[in-house]
Design a protein around this motif. Structure first.
Motif: not given
Length: 276
Positions: A235-258
């Protein structure tokens, strides 16, 4: 598809093994490091010179630089450097020994930093390249009983994000991979658990004591995750972050919103401390 050369730490198991198998099978070259002698003999026998192997403990900072230098010297250009080596350490902060704390930080934080620092002069000299740092959703979110694991992962994410800004002018790009739970042996072979203190028996931190329970398999398919990590290198440009797994997506987005919900109401307070 043009073949690439990869340097990957910890190729004897988990994502490192999965990535190595997929890369070699498609015709790429892999320079891999291991901690267990003989653990990748099958791959070496099958792929020969396309699979370069070295013994390395990433807590040996001198050894890291020597190994990285040798890989570039013997293989020439290395297109992608993958920091994969690491392990989990779970338990409440005061349940952990000093030796466990030091070992965790030395491996998951200082070892990863050492690999990147050793690779950067070579990547600059060749006019660019990609660094992929295997982290976890726990590099953005937290769970009880994992404070030291989070400390290493939050630390390495800050290092990678900051360094990515430093080296962008040289054509070097970086990606932080934040997987959720995966069906690898990570939780069973390399995971360390603290000696329990009775004071934490009925607290949230005690939940990690069952982390090695095989009756509750994680969601993530390691082969699919490894394939997505490999794909990200194109991928170009490179993604700074790559979230893998529905559980990871849920945890990360919840933490950022909080986090935003806690900080945004402080805008006026923050401005009130500016010099008049």
């Amino acid at each position: 598809m043009t073949s690439k050369t990869w340097f990957i730490t910890g190729v004897n198991s988990g994502f490192g093994r999965q990535m190595t198998e997929q890369l070699l099978s498609r015709g790429d070259r892999v320079a891999g490091t291991i901690r267990r002698a003989g653990s990748v003999d099958d791959l070496k026998q099958k792929y020969g010179e396309r699979f370069w192997v070295a013994d390395l403990d990433v807590t040996d900072l001198t050894g890291v630089r020597t190994t990285v230098d040798r890989a570039f010297a013997e293989l020439g250009r290395i297109d992608v450097v993958v920091n994969n080596a690491g392990y989990g350490l779970f338990g409440a902060a005061e349940e952990l020994t000093d030796e466990q704390v030091i070992g965790q930080i030395n491996t998951n934080l200082l070892g990863s930093i050492a690999v990147v620092r050793a690779a950067l002069p070579h990547l600059r000299a060749q006019g660019g390249g990609r660094v992929i740092q295997i982290s976890t959703y726990g590099g953005q979110a937290t769970n009880p009983g994992a404070s030291l694991y989070h400390a290493g992962k939050w630390g390495i994410e800050g290092f990678i994000e900051g360094t990515a800004r430093d080296v962008a002018p040289f054509g070097i790009e970086m990606t932080i991979v934040e997987p959720g739970g995966a069906r690898t042996e990570f939780r069973f072979d390399s995971l360390q658990l603290a000696t329990p203190l009775a004071a934490y028996d009925n607290t949230p931190a005690a939940m990690v004591r069952g982390a090695k329970d095989r009756s509750r398999p994680p969601l993530g398919d390691p082969a699919k995750m490894a394939a997505r990590i490999i794909d990200s290198a194109a991928q170009s440009p490179a993604p700074l972050r790559l979230v893998l797994g529905s559980d990871a997506y849920k945890f990360v987005t919840t933490a950022l919103r909080e986090r935003l919900a806690q900080i945004e109401p402080q805008e006026a307070l923050a401005a009130s401390t500016d010099a008049g």
